[in-house]
Design a protein around this motif. Structure first.
Motif, short mmCIF file in Angstrom:
data_model
loop_
_atom_site.label_atom_id
_atom_site.label_comp_id
_atom_site.label_asym_id
_atom_site.label_seq_id
_atom_site.Cartn_x
_atom_site.Cartn_y
_atom_site.Cartn_z
N ALA A 130 0.84 -1.19 0.00
CA ALA A 130 0.00 0.00 0.00
C ALA A 130 0.88 1.24 0.00
O ALA A 130 1.80 1.35 0.80
CB ALA A 130 -0.92 -0.01 1.23
N ARG A 131 0.60 2.20 -0.87
CA ARG A 131 1.41 3.41 -0.99
C ARG A 131 0.49 4.63 -0.99
O ARG A 131 -0.66 4.56 -1.38
CB ARG A 131 2.24 3.40 -2.27
N ALA A 132 1.06 5.77 -0.56
CA ALA A 132 0.31 7.02 -0.57
C ALA A 132 0.07 7.46 -2.01
O ALA A 132 0.82 7.11 -2.91
CB ALA A 132 1.08 8.08 0.20
N ASP A 133 -0.98 8.27 -2.20
CA ASP A 133 -1.28 8.78 -3.54
C ASP A 133 -0.12 9.65 -4.02
O ASP A 133 0.41 10.47 -3.27
CB ASP A 133 -2.56 9.61 -3.50
N THR A 134 0.25 9.50 -5.27
CA THR A 134 1.34 10.29 -5.84
C THR A 134 0.81 11.64 -6.32
O THR A 134 -0.39 11.84 -6.49
CB THR A 134 1.98 9.57 -7.03
N VAL A 135 1.75 12.57 -6.57
CA VAL A 135 1.38 13.87 -7.12
C VAL A 135 0.67 13.70 -8.45
O VAL A 135 -0.32 14.38 -8.75
CB VAL A 135 2.63 14.76 -7.28
N GLY A 136 1.17 12.77 -9.28
CA GLY A 136 0.54 12.53 -10.57
C GLY A 136 -0.89 12.05 -10.44
O GLY A 136 -1.77 12.47 -11.21
N GLN A 137 -1.16 11.16 -9.47
CA GLN A 137 -2.52 10.66 -9.28
C GLN A 137 -3.46 11.78 -8.83
O GLN A 137 -4.58 11.90 -9.32
CB GLN A 137 -2.52 9.53 -8.24
N ILE A 138 -2.98 12.60 -7.90
CA ILE A 138 -3.81 13.71 -7.41
C ILE A 138 -4.09 14.69 -8.54
O ILE A 138 -5.23 15.15 -8.73
CB ILE A 138 -3.12 14.42 -6.22
N ARG A 164 -13.14 19.28 -9.02
CA ARG A 164 -12.72 20.29 -8.05
C ARG A 164 -12.32 19.67 -6.71
O ARG A 164 -11.86 20.39 -5.82
CB ARG A 164 -13.85 21.31 -7.81
N LEU A 165 -12.46 18.36 -6.58
CA LEU A 165 -12.18 17.71 -5.30
C LEU A 165 -11.48 16.38 -5.53
O LEU A 165 -11.85 15.62 -6.43
CB LEU A 165 -13.50 17.47 -4.54
N TYR A 166 -10.45 16.12 -4.70
CA TYR A 166 -9.79 14.82 -4.73
C TYR A 166 -9.61 14.37 -3.30
O TYR A 166 -9.02 15.07 -2.46
CB TYR A 166 -8.43 14.91 -5.41
N VAL A 167 -10.12 13.16 -2.99
CA VAL A 167 -9.98 12.57 -1.66
C VAL A 167 -8.91 11.49 -1.75
O VAL A 167 -9.08 10.51 -2.49
CB VAL A 167 -11.31 11.97 -1.17
N THR A 168 -7.82 11.66 -1.03
CA THR A 168 -6.73 10.69 -1.11
C THR A 168 -7.14 9.40 -0.43
O THR A 168 -8.04 9.37 0.43
CB THR A 168 -5.47 11.24 -0.42
N SER A 169 -6.46 8.32 -0.81
CA SER A 169 -6.78 7.01 -0.24
C SER A 169 -6.49 6.97 1.25
O SER A 169 -7.17 6.28 2.01
CB SER A 169 -5.98 5.92 -0.97
N GLU A 170 -5.48 7.76 1.72
CA GLU A 170 -5.15 7.77 3.15
C GLU A 170 -6.23 8.45 3.98
O GLU A 170 -6.31 8.25 5.20
CB GLU A 170 -3.82 8.50 3.39
N VAL A 177 -6.64 15.19 2.70
CA VAL A 177 -5.47 14.38 3.02
C VAL A 177 -5.66 13.72 4.38
O VAL A 177 -6.64 13.99 5.09
CB VAL A 177 -4.20 15.26 3.03
N SER A 178 -4.73 12.87 4.74
CA SER A 178 -4.85 12.16 6.01
C SER A 178 -4.61 13.12 7.17
O SER A 178 -3.98 14.16 7.02
CB SER A 178 -3.84 11.01 6.07
N ARG A 212 3.37 21.40 1.82
CA ARG A 212 4.11 22.47 1.12
C ARG A 212 4.70 21.96 -0.20
O ARG A 212 4.74 22.68 -1.19
CB ARG A 212 5.23 22.99 2.01
N GLN A 213 5.16 20.73 -0.21
CA GLN A 213 5.70 20.15 -1.44
C GLN A 213 4.59 19.72 -2.39
O GLN A 213 4.70 19.89 -3.60
CB GLN A 213 6.59 18.95 -1.11
N MET A 214 3.54 19.19 -1.83
CA MET A 214 2.50 18.58 -2.66
C MET A 214 1.66 19.60 -3.44
O MET A 214 1.47 19.47 -4.65
CB MET A 214 1.59 17.71 -1.78
#
Length: 429
Positions: A36-44, A52-58, A88-89, A98-100
């Protein structure tokens, strides 16, 4: 005996199989957790291209489908603020956000405001092209205490109104400034028209002087060719001599045509380049006719390019200047070495005559054309230090490639996430 041995072997095989299953089964059960991995920048970013909305898997099931649709519909109406939100989680760090956010914004390539909010709705922060850091912090504070769904919707409404208010204030200030600007522009335009007319008159006078000087050079080469009066059709004429003489005549014709077509100083560079060719081939022709070796092709005489190719470099200094090596013809080299004045090319300038290197910027292409095949302005820059043209050559040449303003910066701010960027510009991050 055989039956007992077979029984023992079978029992041993069963025990080994049970041990292997005991070891492999836990590993297989743990594999999904390890993969299991966190959502990547590309996926988001991909998720926000058309939403207008993205809910991460975490973030888990922080929002029901109905709540997500309500948020998307609400944020979709915020046209000026143009908001995109990421849930986000709860354990996400300030550094990660800040990076994301800038990275996601860069990938999406559209949108004016990006916000990140934790799944429990307790922490929120964002970046915006339309709102500065202080404004984002104020809006985030005003949404504190709301549920995740209501907080995102309320933030969108507040951001839209704030952007609209900023636009109205800017428009009002713009009208006031426009009125003042009209007056300033009118005054500046009048001044520019006067300055342009004066500049045009000055440039016209400089061009007339330059063209007159260049025509003198062209005429002199034509007279030199005419005096030689070779019959190129004569069967007794050496082929190499005929070739050099024809090249000299062709160069003269090119220079004459270019002079007639010239409308600006830069056009004269091709004229003097042709004249330099013609002068060399006339020198080569005379050498062949006299039975002498054809001279080395060297830069024209610095003191007077009408003299043709130089024969050596001599140390010379302009009045009040430092010495430097310059190419000179035989006569001028002897004059300099014996402390007398060389025969300097004096050109028309401002109703009088001056050395071509002190006759103004219009003569820069004139000089550059003569030395085009020998380093052009790079060679002249060293020879003309301390002269009018020399003082200008440091600014000539091709413009360098400079880094432009990346623009479109992102101002960070917001809530418990703290100061993401210190008001800095994160455009192109």
């Amino acid at each position: 005996m055989s039956t007992a041995r077979t029984t023992r072997r079978g029992a041993l095989a069963v025990i080994v199989a049970l041990l292997m299953f005991a070891l492999v089964a836990p590993a297989q059960a743990a594999a999904p957790a390890q993969d299991a991995r966190a959502d990547t920048v590309g996926q988001i970013a991909k998720g926000l291209l058309d939403s207008r909305l993205y809910v991460t898997s975490e973030a888990g099931n922080a929002l029901s489908p109905a709540d997500q649709n309500a948020i998307k519909t609400s944020l979709g109406g915020d046209n000026d603020a143009d908001i995109r939100a990421v849930v986000v989680s709860n354990g996400v760090s300030r550094a990660e956000v800040r990076q994301m956010l800038p990275a996601v914004a860069e990938r999406v390539g559209k949108g004016e405001t990006y916000v990140a909010i934790t799944a429990d709705g307790s922490r929120m922060g964002g970046i915006s092209k339309k709102l500065d850091e202080q404004e984002i912090n104020q809006l985030v504070t005003r949404t504190n205490g709301e549920t995740l769904k209501n907080r995102l919707i309320k933030f969108g409404d507040l951001a839209e109104h704030k952007v609209d208010d900023n636009a109205k204030s800017s428009a009002t200030r713009g009208y006031v400034l426009l009125g003042a600007l009209v007056l300033v522009v009118a005054a500046v335009t009048a001044g520019l028209l006067v300055a342009r007319r004066r500049r045009h008159d000055r440039e016209a006078r400089e061009m007339a002087d330059l063209k007159s000087g260049v025509q003198e050079d062209v005429t002199l080469l034509g007279e030199d060719i005419a005096r030689l009066d070779l019959d190129v059709m004569s069967p007794t004429l050496d082929p190499d001599t005929r070739t050099d003489y024809e090249r000299a005549m062709n160069s003269y014709d090119d220079a004459k045509r270019s002079t007639e077509r010239a409308t600006r100083p830069h056009d004269m560079q091709s004229v003097t380049t042709a004249l330099e060719d013609g002068r060399y081939y006339m020198t080569a022709t005379r050498a062949r006719l006299s039975g002498d070796p054809v001279p080395e092709r060297r830069p024209p005489c610095f003191f007077n390019p009408q003299h043709g190719p130089s024969v050596e470099d001599v140390l010379w200094a302009p009045p009040g200047g430092v010495g430097r090596l310059v190419p000179a013809c035989a006569a001028d080299a002897e004059a300099v070495l014996h402390g007398t004045d060389p025969d300097v090319r004096m050109v028309p300038s401002g109703g009088g005559r001056r050395p071509y290197w002190d006759a103004g910027p219009a003569y820069a292409p004139y000089a550059g054309g003569y030395y085009y095949g020998y380093g052009g302005f790079d060679l002249l820059g060293g020879m003309m230090v301390g002269t009018m043209l020399g003082s200008m050559m440091g600014g000539w040449g091709d413009p360098g490639v400079g880094g432009g303003d990346m623009g479109g910066g992102w101002d960070f701010g917001g809530g418990d996430f703290g100061d993401f960027g210190g008001g800095g510009d994160f455009g192109g991050f």
